[in-house]
Scaffold this active site. Sequence first.
Site, PDB file in Angstrom:
ATOM      1  N   LEU A 247       7.182   2.770  -1.984  1.00  0.00           N
ATOM      2  CA  LEU A 247       6.781   1.428  -2.398  1.00  0.00           C
ATOM      3  C   LEU A 247       6.012   1.424  -3.702  1.00  0.00           C
ATOM      4  O   LEU A 247       6.136   0.506  -4.505  1.00  0.00           O
ATOM      5  CB  LEU A 247       5.928   0.778  -1.300  1.00  0.00           C
ATOM      6  N   GLY A 248       5.179   2.431  -3.916  1.00  0.00           N
ATOM      7  CA  GLY A 248       4.384   2.463  -5.132  1.00  0.00           C
ATOM      8  C   GLY A 248       3.622   3.763  -5.264  1.00  0.00           C
ATOM      9  O   GLY A 248       3.337   4.441  -4.275  1.00  0.00           O
TER      10      GLY A 248
ATOM     11  N   GLY B 132       0.290   5.649  -7.575  1.00  0.00           N
ATOM     12  CA  GLY B 132      -0.869   5.409  -8.418  1.00  0.00           C
ATOM     13  C   GLY B 132      -1.486   6.717  -8.847  1.00  0.00           C
ATOM     14  O   GLY B 132      -0.919   7.795  -8.639  1.00  0.00           O
TER      15      GLY B 132
ATOM     16  N   ASP C  45     -13.764  -3.563  -5.521  1.00  0.00           N
ATOM     17  CA  ASP C  45     -12.598  -3.396  -6.393  1.00  0.00           C
ATOM     18  C   ASP C  45     -11.655  -4.586  -6.258  1.00  0.00           C
ATOM     19  O   ASP C  45     -10.441  -4.423  -6.204  1.00  0.00           O
ATOM     20  CB  ASP C  45     -11.860  -2.098  -6.069  1.00  0.00           C
TER      21      ASP C  45
ATOM     22  N   LYS D 173       0.260   5.458   3.707  1.00  0.00           N
ATOM     23  CA  LYS D 173      -0.444   5.746   2.456  1.00  0.00           C
ATOM     24  C   LYS D 173      -0.929   7.184   2.485  1.00  0.00           C
ATOM     25  O   LYS D 173      -1.580   7.607   3.446  1.00  0.00           O
ATOM     26  CB  LYS D 173      -1.627   4.788   2.298  1.00  0.00           C
TER      27      LYS D 173
END
Length: 448
Positions: A18-19, A21, A136, A41
Amino acid sequence: MFEAGTLLAGKYRVEHVLGRGGMGVVVAALHIHLNQRVALKFLLPEMLQNQGVVERFVREARASAQLRGEHVCRVSDVGTLDSGAPYIVMELLEGRDLSTMITHNGPMPVATAVDYVLQACLGVGEAHSLGVVHRDLKPANLFLTQRPDGTPLIKVLDFGIAKAQADANFNLTKTSSVLGSPGYMSPEQLRSTRDCDARSDIWAIGIILSELVSGRQPFIGESITELALHIVMDPTPPVMSVQLPPGFEQVIQGCLAKDPAHRFPDLAKLASALAPYGGPTAAAVATGVARVLNVSPSVPGMQSPLPATIMATTGFPPTTLGAAAGTAHLPPARSGPRWGIVAAVVAVLAIGGVAVGVAMSGKTADIAAAGGPPPAPIDAAASVAIKPPTPPPAIDAAPPPPIDAAPAVDAPIAPIAIDAAPATKPKPHTTTTTKPTKPTEDLGNDRF
């Protein structure tokens, strides 16, 4: 490890990434026993050697697991792979984060932005009620998905650098590093990450509001150091290139006071001030924020008072930069203590570079293509302008009983005429009245 079809922890089959970082990766996976799609994650392999990063990763799972509201991305499990790498199991969301929406669609109508932010306040307010500060908040960490009935739903993501009030592990929040996204960080968070409280999240929400309606952040810089100096020293600029309802910009200013004592003291008062600008459900959501925080909600339809410094500095409602950036926001003389603070910020940012710990937000911009069209935005036609608050009526002081005027010491006393007819209307006694005292105006500037 993250290739499609890979079986992880004996029960999760990877579907696709999905992504990615700087510190981790999020994948869509299927729980093979429950036939349920979830998001997993992980930390990147190179990050596993950093014990501080690993501890923050585990703390994210701990902080998120405490939150049960629908406006927070729920965590259902944590575990460790055979390699020793930790992972977090989260609900799989379909939609787009607000940063992606701004990039592709441009600024939002005020009513839409307010409705999204009010929903985020519910999620963040639940964390605040438990003593957890997000630290954040940014558009990339506010994810727009849909409820089963098709209505828009905002989810708050990424509590990776969240701070609990009882957290005594100061190694995770060293002042020599900057954790978070500098463009959304409050002046006090730039100075010391571990010393910020819930009002730093309120500052971030002010930046988010400004960006959602204008398409840009109010503070920009060519380097992190320059950006930090602008945030600490410069008056907050007005929202540019967009027509705003009267008073809306002053709500933003109430979030972005340099001194946290001069901001909205809690999310409930901020939500109350925002509600008149949102859609039909905005007032109910603002009341929900107050309930989550266990404070008395404001009267529906009435604006929460702006912080005292904003009122005293700008009046209500100011419409010019000169008014919005009054004396309370101007930088002090160079000999004052604020310059020492700026020097400290520069020193912090200069030591070995800036360690900007941006945890993976788990944003799933690519899901929109796989999971259907993005949710329809809320109708912006319901935007309502706030009217200036009506000052409290003055209380008339009760007049004292009449006092007979004493004759002057040297003045002769006129003889009484015995046969004189009484006057048709007697003259009133001379009275002494006191001027009503103007009540002290309560500007709602309670500290958090």
